[in-house]
Scaffold this motif. Structure first.
Motif, PDB file in Angstrom:
ATOM      1  N   HIS A 155     -14.741  36.638  -3.753  1.00  0.00           N
ATOM      2  CA  HIS A 155     -13.453  36.337  -4.378  1.00  0.00           C
ATOM      3  C   HIS A 155     -12.892  34.994  -3.941  1.00  0.00           C
ATOM      4  CE1 HIS A 155     -12.480  40.817  -5.468  1.00  0.00           C
ATOM      5  NE2 HIS A 155     -13.518  40.318  -6.096  1.00  0.00           N
ATOM      6  N   SER A 156     -13.603  34.314  -3.043  1.00  0.00           N
ATOM      7  CA  SER A 156     -13.105  33.019  -2.559  1.00  0.00           C
ATOM      8  C   SER A 156     -13.759  31.841  -3.274  1.00  0.00           C
ATOM      9  CB  SER A 156     -13.344  32.901  -1.051  1.00  0.00           C
ATOM     10  OG  SER A 156     -14.731  32.898  -0.755  1.00  0.00           O
ATOM     11  N   ILE A 157     -14.651  32.113  -4.214  1.00  0.00           N
ATOM     12  CA  ILE A 157     -15.320  31.037  -4.954  1.00  0.00           C
ATOM     13  C   ILE A 157     -14.365  30.512  -6.025  1.00  0.00           C
ATOM     14  CG2 ILE A 157     -17.256  30.451  -6.458  1.00  0.00           C
ATOM     15  CD1 ILE A 157     -18.820  32.711  -5.079  1.00  0.00           C
ATOM     16  N   PRO A 158     -14.037  29.212  -5.988  1.00  0.00           N
ATOM     17  CA  PRO A 158     -13.102  28.658  -6.980  1.00  0.00           C
ATOM     18  C   PRO A 158     -13.649  28.798  -8.401  1.00  0.00           C
ATOM     19  CG  PRO A 158     -13.424  27.138  -5.144  1.00  0.00           C
ATOM     20  CD  PRO A 158     -14.469  28.206  -5.009  1.00  0.00           C
ATOM     21  N   ALA A 159     -12.757  29.044  -9.338  1.00  0.00           N
ATOM     22  CA  ALA A 159     -13.160  29.172 -10.739  1.00  0.00           C
ATOM     23  C   ALA A 159     -13.847  27.906 -11.230  1.00  0.00           C
ATOM     24  CB  ALA A 159     -11.934  29.483 -11.598  1.00  0.00           C
TER      25      ALA A 159
END
Length: 461
Positions: free
Chosen positions: A328-332
């Motif tokens: 969930h920490s991977i930037p869009a």
């Protein structure tokens, strides 16, 4: 067991010389005697025998119409099976019982296939060792101290040790081809989307493929016939004179251990001796592009497992938990950039396939490692076993091209090495053609060793 190919079994059933029930019992007995390989999570003995009885009645009545009528298969445990628990190798789904079959399971059972059971795997397909903290580590039949690769490790072992005629696995970054190479069998990742992916517990819908693992190319072609409704067996030809084989000048020949490099070189020479034309090619893929698979795979896995991440994070095995914690920490923007680069790479590889018919590479840079080993050193450079093993096969998950792994010999440590062929999209027929020609010319003695290994394992029990 070496004579129990799909073609020979079907012929024996039709001539009433073999019985689907007896053959199914033979495989169930082998599964029981080789439990220490830990290939299966769930053995569906009653279901298998009921299906075998139906197949036998059809043969006796001359009504057997299915491409795989009476053929015992196994399924990776992230493929839904109606009324049969489907754990995905996890504690979280240990009691999950689907109410319908995955698309590929439905298709194969409609063609008369028998379900021997659900095979072990890396938890949620999130690794390449099949060291499962909940159902035990799957063991390589060539040497039980080593992994069989993964994540479809149970499928690779089931086929190599004749615990099923063939098996269905999934492949996100090499998870069909890595165990195929590690266990000395044949494995195909078809073109993305060619095989129905419904009813599969995905890591990544963008990268995931469903495909077969078999003992030989003839079985592979028949499995593809059954899975797609197309005719691939007509491409089982030995003449590859004039076939253009791309030999990468970069990336695929970097960071390879010495045994693998020598066997790969020998395989290229063997292909050339059959009349194939070797053409050096530049590969438009770098080690930086490997990170794209992580950006896409982890982002989509975070979505797939969102509910469990929020409510049951500690129920994941340690390695999977660590991966999903970061999802969930991977930037869009990184996810979008990765998808854009994926499109660009796909086009660039399609342009390569206008110049060559197939690309030939090692399947993995190294042979499988000992169970529990997490790091490996090649040419004085250390990396994780995971990153190393996916480095070569993951390329074609990103581009979606079909890729085949076929054995090309044994390393000095006695473990198999795989040769990978890739082709343009929907050109599985070319892979079947070149794989069959190579197999028929050079793999007979390898197969004999593998078959003796499987039978000796039973005799020692």
């Amino acid at each position: 067991m070496e004579n129990l190919s799909i073609r020979s079994l079907i012929e024996g059933f039709r001539k009433k010389q073999l019985s689907p029930v007896e053959i199914t019992r033979l495989y169930l007995d082998r599964i029981h005697h080789l439990q220490d390989l830990n290939a299966y999570i769930t053995v569906t003995e009653n279901v298998a025998l009921q299906q075998a009885e139906i197949a036998e009645k059809k043969y006796l009545a001359n009504e057997a119409l299915g491409v795989l009528e009476g053929i015992p298969l196994s399924y990776k445990d992230n493929l839904d099976t109606k009324g049969i628990r489907t754990t995905s190798g996890s504690k979280i789904d240990e009691n999950y019982i689907p109410n319908k079959d995955a698309g590929v399971v439905y298709t194969l059972q409609r063609e008369g296939a028998i379900n021997l059971g659900k095979v072990n795997m890396h938890e949620f397909a999130f690794g390449i060792t099949s060291n499962n903290p909940f159902y035990g580590s799957v063991k390589n039949p060539w040497n039980n101290d080593y992994t069989p690769g993964g994540s479809s490790g149970g499928s690779g072992v089931a086929v190599a040790a004749s615990l099923s005629v063939a098996s269905i696995g999934t492949d996100t970054a090499g998870s069909i081809r890595i165990p195929a190479a590690s266990c000395g069998v044949v494995g195909l990742k078809p073109t993305h989307g060619l095989v129905d992916a419904s009813g599969v517990k995905h890591i990544s819908w963008t990268l995931d493929h469903i495909g077969p693992l078999t003992r030989n190319m003839d079985d592979l072609a028949i499995m593809m016939d059954a899975m797609t409704g197309k005719n691939y067996t007509k491409y089982l030809k030995e003449d590859i004179r004039g076939l253009r084989i791309g030999v990468p000048k970069n990336y695929f020949n970097e960071g390879i251990d010495q045994n693998t490099a020598l066997l790969y070189k020998k395989a290229l020479e063997d292909l050339e001796s059959l009349g194939a034309i070797l053409i050096e090619i530049d590969i438009p893929y770098t080690i930086e592009d490997l990170a794209l698979s992580f950006a896409i795979g982890l982002s989509e896995a975070g979505y797939v497992h969102e509910e469990s991440i929020l409510s049951a994070l500690d129920s994941f095995g340690l390695d999977v938990k660590m991966s999903l914690e970061n999802s969930h920490s991977i930037p869009a923007i990184d996810y979008i950039k990765a998808l854009k680069r994926k499109t660009q790479l796909t086009v660039e590889f399609e342009q390569i396939f206008e110049k060559v018919d197939v690309i030939a590479t090692p399947t993995t840079p190294i042979t499988p490692q000992k169970i529990g080993e997490e790091m490996v050193t090649i040419n004085d450079i250390q990396d994780s076993v995971f990153n190393t093993m996916i480095r070569l096969p993951a390329v074609f998950n990103l581009t979606g091209h079909p890729a085949l792994s076929i054995p090309c010999g044994l390393a000095e440590n006695g473990l198999p090495v795989g040769l990978q062929f890739a082709a343009a999209k929907h050109k599985e027929k070319v892979l079947i053609h070149v794989g069959y020609a190579y197999e028929q010319a050079f793999l007979r003695s390898f197969y004999e060793k593998r078959n003796r290994l499987a039978d000796l394992a039973i005799e020692s029990k």
